[in-house]
Motif scaffolding. Structure first.
Motif, mmCIF file in Angstrom:
data_model
loop_
_atom_site.group_PDB
_atom_site.id
_atom_site.type_symbol
_atom_site.label_atom_id
_atom_site.label_comp_id
_atom_site.label_asym_id
_atom_site.label_seq_id
_atom_site.Cartn_x
_atom_site.Cartn_y
_atom_site.Cartn_z
ATOM 1 N N ILE A 111 91.650 6.743 -45.109
ATOM 2 C CA ILE A 111 92.671 6.192 -44.201
ATOM 3 C C ILE A 111 92.279 6.351 -42.737
ATOM 4 N N ASN A 112 91.147 6.996 -42.486
ATOM 5 C CA ASN A 112 90.645 7.126 -41.108
ATOM 6 C C ASN A 112 89.228 6.579 -41.028
ATOM 7 N N PRO A 113 89.103 5.269 -41.098
ATOM 8 C CA PRO A 113 87.776 4.672 -41.260
ATOM 9 C C PRO A 113 86.813 4.979 -40.111
ATOM 10 N N GLY A 114 87.291 5.321 -38.958
ATOM 11 C CA GLY A 114 86.393 5.553 -37.826
ATOM 12 C C GLY A 114 85.709 6.917 -37.858
ATOM 13 N N ILE A 115 86.268 7.822 -38.675
ATOM 14 C CA ILE A 115 85.783 9.200 -38.637
ATOM 15 C C ILE A 115 84.594 9.400 -39.564
ATOM 16 N N ARG A 116 83.594 10.127 -39.088
ATOM 17 C CA ARG A 116 82.428 10.434 -39.921
ATOM 18 C C ARG A 116 82.446 11.901 -40.303
ATOM 19 N N LEU A 117 81.774 12.181 -41.419
ATOM 20 C CA LEU A 117 81.761 13.549 -41.917
ATOM 21 C C LEU A 117 80.311 14.002 -42.095
ATOM 22 N N THR A 118 80.011 15.180 -41.540
ATOM 23 C CA THR A 118 78.695 15.767 -41.785
ATOM 24 C C THR A 118 78.846 16.888 -42.805
ATOM 25 N N LEU A 119 78.028 16.830 -43.847
ATOM 26 C CA LEU A 119 78.044 17.868 -44.872
ATOM 27 C C LEU A 119 76.841 18.766 -44.637
ATOM 28 N N GLU A 120 77.121 20.035 -44.304
ATOM 29 C CA GLU A 120 76.056 20.970 -43.962
ATOM 30 C C GLU A 120 75.851 21.943 -45.113
ATOM 31 N N GLY A 121 74.717 21.819 -45.789
ATOM 32 C CA GLY A 121 74.453 22.639 -46.970
ATOM 33 C C GLY A 121 73.766 23.954 -46.623
ATOM 34 N N HIS A 122 74.187 25.023 -47.297
ATOM 35 C CA HIS A 122 73.624 26.357 -47.033
ATOM 36 C C HIS A 122 73.361 27.102 -48.346
ATOM 37 N N ALA A 123 72.503 28.130 -48.237
ATOM 38 C CA ALA A 123 72.164 28.942 -49.402
ATOM 39 C C ALA A 123 72.242 30.416 -49.018
ATOM 40 N N ASP A 124 72.272 31.287 -50.026
ATOM 41 C CA ASP A 124 72.209 32.717 -49.688
ATOM 42 C C ASP A 124 70.749 33.105 -49.465
ATOM 43 N N GLU A 125 70.538 34.353 -49.047
ATOM 44 C CA GLU A 125 69.209 34.756 -48.568
ATOM 45 C C GLU A 125 68.194 35.010 -49.682
ATOM 46 N N ARG A 126 68.646 35.047 -50.931
ATOM 47 C CA ARG A 126 67.730 35.437 -51.996
ATOM 48 C C ARG A 126 66.730 34.332 -52.327
ATOM 49 N N GLY A 127 65.495 34.729 -52.539
ATOM 50 C CA GLY A 127 64.464 33.748 -52.843
ATOM 51 C C GLY A 127 63.831 33.180 -51.586
ATOM 52 N N THR A 128 62.990 32.182 -51.757
ATOM 53 C CA THR A 128 62.211 31.688 -50.618
ATOM 54 C C THR A 128 63.041 30.767 -49.723
ATOM 55 N N ARG A 129 62.696 30.762 -48.450
ATOM 56 C CA ARG A 129 63.435 29.947 -47.484
ATOM 57 C C ARG A 129 63.299 28.452 -47.752
ATOM 58 N N GLU A 130 62.112 28.046 -48.166
ATOM 59 C CA GLU A 130 61.896 26.623 -48.419
ATOM 60 C C GLU A 130 62.673 26.149 -49.642
ATOM 61 N N TYR A 131 62.669 26.941 -50.707
ATOM 62 C CA TYR A 131 63.449 26.545 -51.886
ATOM 63 C C TYR A 131 64.934 26.489 -51.509
ATOM 64 N N ASN A 132 65.365 27.446 -50.693
ATOM 65 C CA ASN A 132 66.768 27.476 -50.289
ATOM 66 C C ASN A 132 67.134 26.291 -49.392
ATOM 67 N N LEU A 133 66.168 25.822 -48.614
ATOM 68 C CA LEU A 133 66.395 24.627 -47.796
ATOM 69 C C LEU A 133 66.668 23.427 -48.717
ATOM 70 N N ALA A 134 65.879 23.336 -49.781
ATOM 71 C CA ALA A 134 66.074 22.260 -50.763
ATOM 72 C C ALA A 134 67.410 22.417 -51.497
ATOM 73 N N LEU A 135 67.745 23.666 -51.805
ATOM 74 C CA LEU A 135 68.997 23.946 -52.512
ATOM 75 C C LEU A 135 70.210 23.585 -51.642
ATOM 76 N N GLY A 136 70.119 23.868 -50.339
ATOM 77 C CA GLY A 136 71.196 23.517 -49.408
ATOM 78 C C GLY A 136 71.402 22.012 -49.378
ATOM 79 N N GLU A 137 70.304 21.284 -49.424
ATOM 80 C CA GLU A 137 70.421 19.822 -49.436
ATOM 81 C C GLU A 137 71.052 19.339 -50.745
ATOM 82 N N ARG A 138 70.618 19.962 -51.850
ATOM 83 C CA ARG A 138 71.176 19.565 -53.152
ATOM 84 C C ARG A 138 72.694 19.754 -53.151
ATOM 85 N N ARG A 139 73.160 20.857 -52.579
ATOM 86 C CA ARG A 139 74.614 21.124 -52.522
ATOM 87 C C ARG A 139 75.318 20.093 -51.642
#
Lengths: 189, 430
Positions: A111-139
């Motif tokens: 009902i608010n067609p002008g508004i845009r939404l940014t979805l910012e994905g995040h992960a916890d610190e466990r495991g590698t940073r690069e895998y978590n970057l991919a995981l944040g995007e997947r979420r």
């Protein structure tokens, strides 16, 4: 009669109709109430600029009417206050609870067609940073898909992943990790 | 084997404000390394000596775990030339080798370093060198000497005269968090900041000639890949497609960069030519495919994928093809890179006891954990394969640690400030 004033009147009519409607109409009522609030807010902006007191008063009435909208509308507003979707470890699955939050936001975006939404994905610190970057995007994409299924246009949403780089909670325990596995819904133009 | 002697060496930071490392803690097993006596170098010049070469050399040798530099308080004599050596003094100490040398001022900002390595039992010089250098190169000469000693006594060239890159996160009262891309000598000294950003930086990767760093920066509001020249400081964005641009890894010939891009919808491994930016997509799967790393011969890429349900290491021909799964042991294996001889991988594993650094051996197909803490990550081999540098946590601060490839000796580089993470050990070329 200005266009803004007409809009407010239409919105008020909508509310009157909504008040008379049966249960299956209630979701529509919530939408109309939101539209009314939106129209009112716009009128307030214009009204105060022009210094036309009459229109500002009408806006107060709209707000009063909207607040009497009933339980369903109130629940929708509560859900709209929730801007963070949480996830299990190494998962991008949307829980039933998150689904309800996303339904509220989907309705709001439709009902608010002008508004845009940014979805910012995040992960916890466990495991590698690069895998978590991919995981944040997947979420973030998982949330995006749900919103699109609910009718939000693809062009309305953009996704970005910060992986584990922007923790919401510091600390190295389950509670901090739970707070950090998330997608944040950020409204913007 | 895990009963340990903890030696903490406190480095006095008086001379130079550029020193970033406060302490190096060496944690070694009871099996002693080769006993070696490093005699303080004779200083001839005005004022205090410009560098403590004995300290640089001893610390390097001790850090490697293969040597035990004997304490100088036990030295019965302090020779600086071959004729001054009384061999029985060193046989008494059970020193197998003796290091002597001189440091001499020979002009404005010009120094001469003389060094000899002596076999105590054969009573013969093994090697001897002389260098003429400026003040700023003196520590590097100390590392070179340690490299030579390592090579003469173990057969393997040392990797002390090399550099490391890493990210430091500092909290500033006025600007919040700052992310610094930094390089330093292998012992953390001579730190230099390459980039100072308000947004996260990660995954620095040295080019094979040691002249360029590739890394991921969020300065544009999302992850993009950058290249930066070490000497000039000049930088350029090389990948900024829609979605994730990350995990850069140089091909051994320095002509290509493997990386992760999600431009086609989800993270896939690509190879990009540095000249012309031509892209070849290597993986095709709906799962996460990321963290590519090249085999030393350039034939293969290993990468992390959760196509089997959990993150595991896969291998694919660098020209593309069907990936084959490499790791099966444990619920989490990620962030792999090859040993210099190509026979092993170093990676992050979780075998149920936390995220630890481990070696995967291609011949035995087994995984051996090298570390014992909970949140270890970002391992990279020293260019001689003798040690692995990684990021860990110490008293709630991110620190760097190096562990010998057999897991027996480790040392912690404690930096003066900030959270230090994402280390990458540079190749030999400086």
């Amino acid at each position: 009669m200005s266009l803004k004033t007409k809009l407010i009147l239409v919105a008020l009519f909508g509310l009157v109709l909504a008040g008379c409607s049966t249960t299956e109409e209630e979701i529509n009522a919530a939408e109309v109430a939101d539209a009314a609030a939106e129209a009112g807010a716009t009128a307030l902006g214009v009204g105060s600029k022009e210094g036309t007191i009459g229109e500002v008063l009408e806006d107060d009435e709209t707000a009063d009417a909207a607040s009497e909208d009933g339980a369903e509308g109130q629940a929708g507003e509560d859900l709209l206050a929730l801007r963070v979707i949480y996830f299990e470890y190494d998962s991008a699955d949307i829980t039933a609870e998150s689904q309800a939050i996303l339904e509220a936001h989907a309705s709001n975006l439709i009902i608010n067609p002008g508004i845009r939404l940014t979805l910012e994905g995040h992960a916890d610190e466990r495991g590698t940073r690069e895998y978590n970057l991919a995981l944040g995007e997947r979420r973030a994409k998982s949330v995006s898909r749900v919103l699109q299924v609910l009718g939000v246009g693809e062009g309305t949403i953009q996704t970005v992943s910060y992986g584990e780089e922007r923790p919401a909670a510091l600390g190295h325990d389950d509670s901090a990790w739970g707070m950090n596995r998330r997608v944040e819904l950020l409204y913007g133009n | 084997m895990w009963s340990r002697v903890l030696i903490t060496v406190i480095l006095l930071a008086v001379a130079s404000p550029a020193r970033a490392v406060l302490t190096i803690e060496i944690n070694k097993g009871i099996e002693a390394g080769i006993p070696i006596a490093v005699v303080p170098f004779q200083w001839s010049g005005e004022g205090v000596q410009p560098a403590n070469l004995r300290e640089v050399i001893s610390l390097d040798l001790n850090r490697s775990g293969r040597f035990e530099s004997l304490p100088k308080r036990d030295f019965l004599s302090r020779p600086h030339s071959l004729t001054e050596i009384r061999f029985k003094d060193w046989r008494l100490l059970k020193a197998e080798a003796l290091v002597i040398g001189k440091l001499r001022s020979i002009g404005p900002d010009q120094f001469e370093v003389r060094f000899r390595l002596i076999d105590v039992f054969k009573q013969k010089q093994m090697v001897g060198y002389v260098w003429k250098v400026s003040r700023s190169e003196l520590r590097s000469i100390g590392h070179k000497i340690a490299d030579i000693i390592h090579k003469e006594l173990t057969g393997l060239r040392g990797a002390f005269d090399t550099r490391i890159a890493y990210i430091t996160v500092v909290k500033t009262p006025s600007q919040g968090l700052r992310y610094l891309l930094q390089i330093a000598d292998s012992d953390g000294f001579n730190e230099k900041t390459m980039l100072d950003s308000k947004e996260p930086i990660l995954s620095p990767s040295w080019s094979p000639d040691g002249r360029i760093l590739a890394y991921v920066s969020f300065e544009g509001g999302r992850s993009t890949v950058w290249l930066q020249n070490i000497k000039s400081g000049k930088r350029a964005e090389i990948a900024s497609f829609e979605g994730i641009n990350s995990a850069p890894a140089w091909s051994p010939n320095g002509k290509q960069l493997a990386m992760t891009l999600s431009r086609d919808g989800n993270p896939e491994v690509y190879v990009m030519t540095i000249l012309g930016k031509k892209l070849q997509r290597i993986t095709r799967h709906t799962a996460i495919d990321t963290e590519p790393a090249w085999s030393p011969d350039g034939r293969y890429l290993v990468f992390t994928s959760d196509r089997g349900g959990k993150p595991q290491i896969y291998r694919v021909l660098a020209s593309g093809g069907r990936p084959e799964r490499i790791t099966f042991q444990g619920k989490y294996n990620a962030g792999a890179s090859y040993s210099p001889d190509g026979s092993q991988l170093v990676l992050v594993t979780n075998q149920g006891k936390g995220y630890r650094i481990a070696i995967y051996d291609f011949a035995s197909r087994s995984i051996m954990e090298l570390t014992r803490s909970q949140l270890d990550e970002s391992p990279s081999f020293a260019p001689n394969g003798g040690m692995v540098l990684y990021a860990t946590d110490s008293q709630n601060r991110g620190v760097l640690s190096a562990v010998s490839a057999d897991g027996r000796v480790s040392n912690l580089l404690k930096f003066r400030e900030g959270d230090v993470r994402e280390p990458d050990w540079a190749p030999y070329n400086r």
